[in-house]
Design a protein around this motif. Structure first.
Motif, mmCIF file in Angstrom:
data_model
loop_
_atom_site.group_PDB
_atom_site.id
_atom_site.type_symbol
_atom_site.label_atom_id
_atom_site.label_comp_id
_atom_site.label_asym_id
_atom_site.label_seq_id
_atom_site.Cartn_x
_atom_site.Cartn_y
_atom_site.Cartn_z
ATOM 1 N N ASN A 154 37.840 49.009 43.037
ATOM 2 C CA ASN A 154 39.155 48.525 42.610
ATOM 3 C C ASN A 154 39.097 47.093 42.098
ATOM 4 O O ASN A 154 39.879 46.710 41.226
ATOM 5 N N ASP A 155 38.161 46.298 42.603
ATOM 6 C CA ASP A 155 38.129 44.891 42.158
ATOM 7 C C ASP A 155 37.570 44.739 40.743
ATOM 8 O O ASP A 155 37.410 43.622 40.253
ATOM 9 N N VAL A 156 37.313 45.873 40.072
ATOM 10 C CA VAL A 156 36.964 45.810 38.647
ATOM 11 C C VAL A 156 38.235 45.965 37.795
ATOM 12 O O VAL A 156 38.223 45.784 36.582
ATOM 13 N N ILE A 157 39.376 46.278 38.462
ATOM 14 C CA ILE A 157 40.602 46.506 37.680
ATOM 15 C C ILE A 157 41.849 45.856 38.299
ATOM 16 O O ILE A 157 42.947 45.955 37.761
ATOM 17 N N ALA A 158 41.688 45.157 39.392
ATOM 18 C CA ALA A 158 42.831 44.478 40.025
ATOM 19 C C ALA A 158 42.319 43.392 40.965
ATOM 20 O O ALA A 158 41.238 43.521 41.532
ATOM 21 N N VAL A 159 43.132 42.349 41.103
ATOM 22 C CA VAL A 159 42.809 41.310 42.100
ATOM 23 C C VAL A 159 44.129 40.767 42.644
ATOM 24 O O VAL A 159 45.116 40.651 41.912
ATOM 25 N N GLY A 160 44.154 40.466 43.923
ATOM 26 C CA GLY A 160 45.384 39.942 44.514
ATOM 27 C C GLY A 160 45.118 38.667 45.277
ATOM 28 O O GLY A 160 43.991 38.389 45.696
ATOM 29 N N LEU B 260 49.794 40.179 42.706
ATOM 30 C CA LEU B 260 48.825 41.206 42.323
ATOM 31 C C LEU B 260 48.660 41.138 40.803
ATOM 32 O O LEU B 260 49.635 41.265 40.057
ATOM 33 N N PHE B 261 47.434 40.939 40.360
ATOM 34 C CA PHE B 261 47.094 40.894 38.939
ATOM 35 C C PHE B 261 46.323 42.193 38.671
ATOM 36 O O PHE B 261 45.243 42.395 39.229
ATOM 37 N N TYR B 262 46.884 43.078 37.848
ATOM 38 C CA TYR B 262 46.284 44.416 37.739
ATOM 39 C C TYR B 262 46.445 44.983 36.340
ATOM 40 O O TYR B 262 47.314 44.563 35.564
ATOM 41 N N PHE C 52 39.208 41.429 35.593
ATOM 42 C CA PHE C 52 39.854 41.556 36.916
ATOM 43 C C PHE C 52 38.899 41.258 38.068
ATOM 44 O O PHE C 52 39.318 41.167 39.203
ATOM 45 N N ASN C 53 37.622 41.163 37.754
ATOM 46 C CA ASN C 53 36.668 40.818 38.817
ATOM 47 C C ASN C 53 36.615 39.294 38.929
ATOM 48 O O ASN C 53 35.569 38.669 39.000
ATOM 49 N N ALA D 121 34.148 37.925 41.628
ATOM 50 C CA ALA D 121 34.792 38.471 42.831
ATOM 51 C C ALA D 121 33.835 39.309 43.667
ATOM 52 O O ALA D 121 33.977 39.390 44.888
ATOM 53 N N CYS D 122 32.858 39.946 43.000
ATOM 54 C CA CYS D 122 31.874 40.734 43.771
ATOM 55 C C CYS D 122 31.025 39.824 44.634
ATOM 56 O O CYS D 122 30.559 40.211 45.703
#
Ligand code: SUG
Length: 448
Positions: free
Chosen positions: A251-257, A262-264, A311-312, A370-371
């Motif tokens: 999910n962290d390849v397409i959204a981050v909060g 929430l940025f998605y 998004f990552n 983010a990873c």
């Protein structure tokens, strides 16, 4: 009492290489067998840690793992001395040697799921190591991950550790990469958002057709139970299987909060309206004002998102309350994404600034900013209980840079993984590292 979000970045290990090991992760597949630079990879990661520390964010470091994992090769039937095990695996089953050499523990968003003390029934910070059982090379991480986390967060009055879930696909768990927390303040009870790719037991949930869905609903539910989260503080959502098939393996390849935001991407979830309404409602009951920033597919396609890793990104709260997005260089190289970011940050929304980092060595394996980080929200007294050896300081940065220069190779190709000397080098480096980070004995070679 004040509370903070602390980022623990994975220090890239000495065997960083491009093994092509992650089916469903486009970058990993397309860079298979490219020559890597472990030294450059580690330094790119350290540069990000230093920059965030200098900006005033609390920054920590998570140690890499012993590779090649000779013990796992022995479990697969290779015998003899360590050097013989490595050489036999190279001769008879190179893909197994490559997997046993992966430095994939650098992506610490997959190390575990963390629930801050404000959310848990016993008022402690809870950690569940991720079993990562979708990929062999990642499934071997969790025993050492657990020992390293135990050495970093040792005080049982504040920290509770859970072993990885049973290592079967029904409980596939990828840790914090599929977990986000919303809150008004890091120290107040928040809403934990678990995103899964499929259900193990209920066929009504649509599954992707091409690539694997790594996280199951049942794994997420088990983690929420282990952490003692209340129903009022949890939201589950299914990832859109169509985007998994386009390379969105977490999910962290397409959204981050972060915080209340929430940025998605528009195509990230199934039943998006329902999910957003539940998040808004539950956060509202906890005093927060949920804000969803949707990136429309007309502005940024899923393909652009996967290529650029928009998004990552790390979404960080600055002292003035506005938010900063830490993105990889690949976002600046993508015209659609870059123009979207200009527009985003010049508006009135919560995200006001973007900072770019060169993380190419990790990005080529599908690991963005983010990873590379594990977020842990901590109150003052919990922060004091963290092993001080893993907290980034200018002195630690200098020490780790010198350590990388001393121990890491400039280049590593697949054939060089067969060199038993690599294991010797890796162990020497890690032995010194455990002293630098004051971790005690955490690696198999230190425990034998
Ligand atoms: O699990 N890549 C990792 C990337 C993990 C990214 N993490 C998050 N999105 N949070 C993975 O697919 C590639 C290794 C190789 O091919 O050599 C790899 O494991």
């Amino acid at each position: 009492m004040s509370a903070y979000e602390m980022n623990f970045d994975g220090l890239v290990g000495p065997t960083h290489n491009y093994g092509g090991l992650s089916y469903g992760n486009v970058a990993s597949q397309s860079n298979s067998q490219a020559v890597s630079s472990p030294k450059q990879a580690a330094k790119q990661g350290l540069a990000k840690m230093k920059a965030l520390m200098e900006m005033g964010f609390k920054q920590g470091v998570l140690a890499p793992q012993e590779r090649p994992d000779v013990a796992v090769l022995r479990r697969l039937g290779f015998t003899g001395s360590d050097a013989q095990v490595i050489q036999r695996a190279a001769k008879e089953a190179m893909p197994l040697l490559v997997a046993s050499c992966s430095a994939s523990s650098m992506w610490t968003a997959n190390a575990c799921t963390v629930s801050p003390s404000a959310d848990t029934a016993d008022g402690r910070v809870h950690f569940t190591a991720a079993n990562l059982n979708c990929k062999f090379h990642r499934s071997i991480e969790h025993p050492t991950t657990s020992r390293v986390l135990g050495a970093m967060f040792a005080d049982e009055r504040h920290f509770a550790h859970h072993a990885a879930l049973p290592a079967v696909s029904q409980f596939g768990d990828e840790g914090a990469a599929n977990h986000t927390r919303f809150c008004k303040d890091y120290g107040e009870a928040g809403v934990e958002f678990f995103v899964y790719g499929r259900s193990a037991f209920d066929s009504r949930y649509p599954a992707p057709q091409r690539y694997p869905a790594r996280q199951t609903l049942e794994a997420s539910q088990a983690v929420a139970r282990l952490h003692g989260l209340s129903e009022a503080g949890v939201v589950y959502a299914q990832q859109n299987p169509v985007v998994i098939d386009q390379g969105v393996f977490h999910n962290d390849v397409i959204a981050v909060g972060n915080g209340e935001v929430l940025f998605y991407h528009q195509d990230a979830f199934l039943d998006t309206d329902k999910v957003l309404a539940e998040l808004g409602d539950k956060l509202g009951r906890r005093g927060g004002n949920f804000q969803a920033v949707c990136v429309p597919r007309d502005a940024v396609t899923v393909e652009d998102a996967v290529r650029s890793y928009l998004f990552n990104s790390q979404l960080l709260s600055r002292a003035d309350g506005s938010m900063l997005l830490i993105v990889p260089e690949e976002c600046r190289n993508n015209a659609n994404v870059w123009s979207y970011l200009q527009q985003l940050t010049s508006g009135n929304g919560p995200i006001r600034a973007v900072q770019v980092f060169d993380l190419k060595q990790s990005m080529q394996n599908g690991g963005g900013p983010a990873c590379l980080r594990l977020r842990v929200a901590l109150k003052d007294n919990e922060l004091e209980a963290v092993n001080p050896g893993v907290i980034m300081t200018p002195a630690l940065y200098d020490r780790l840079t010198g350590w990388v220069d001393k121990h890491y190779r400039d280049q590593l190709s697949e054939s060089e993984l067969a060199d038993p000397q690599l294991l010797v080098e890796c162990r020497a480096a890690l032995d010194e590292l455990t002293q630098i980070l004051k971790l005690g004995s955490v690696y198999p070679f230190q425990l034998a």
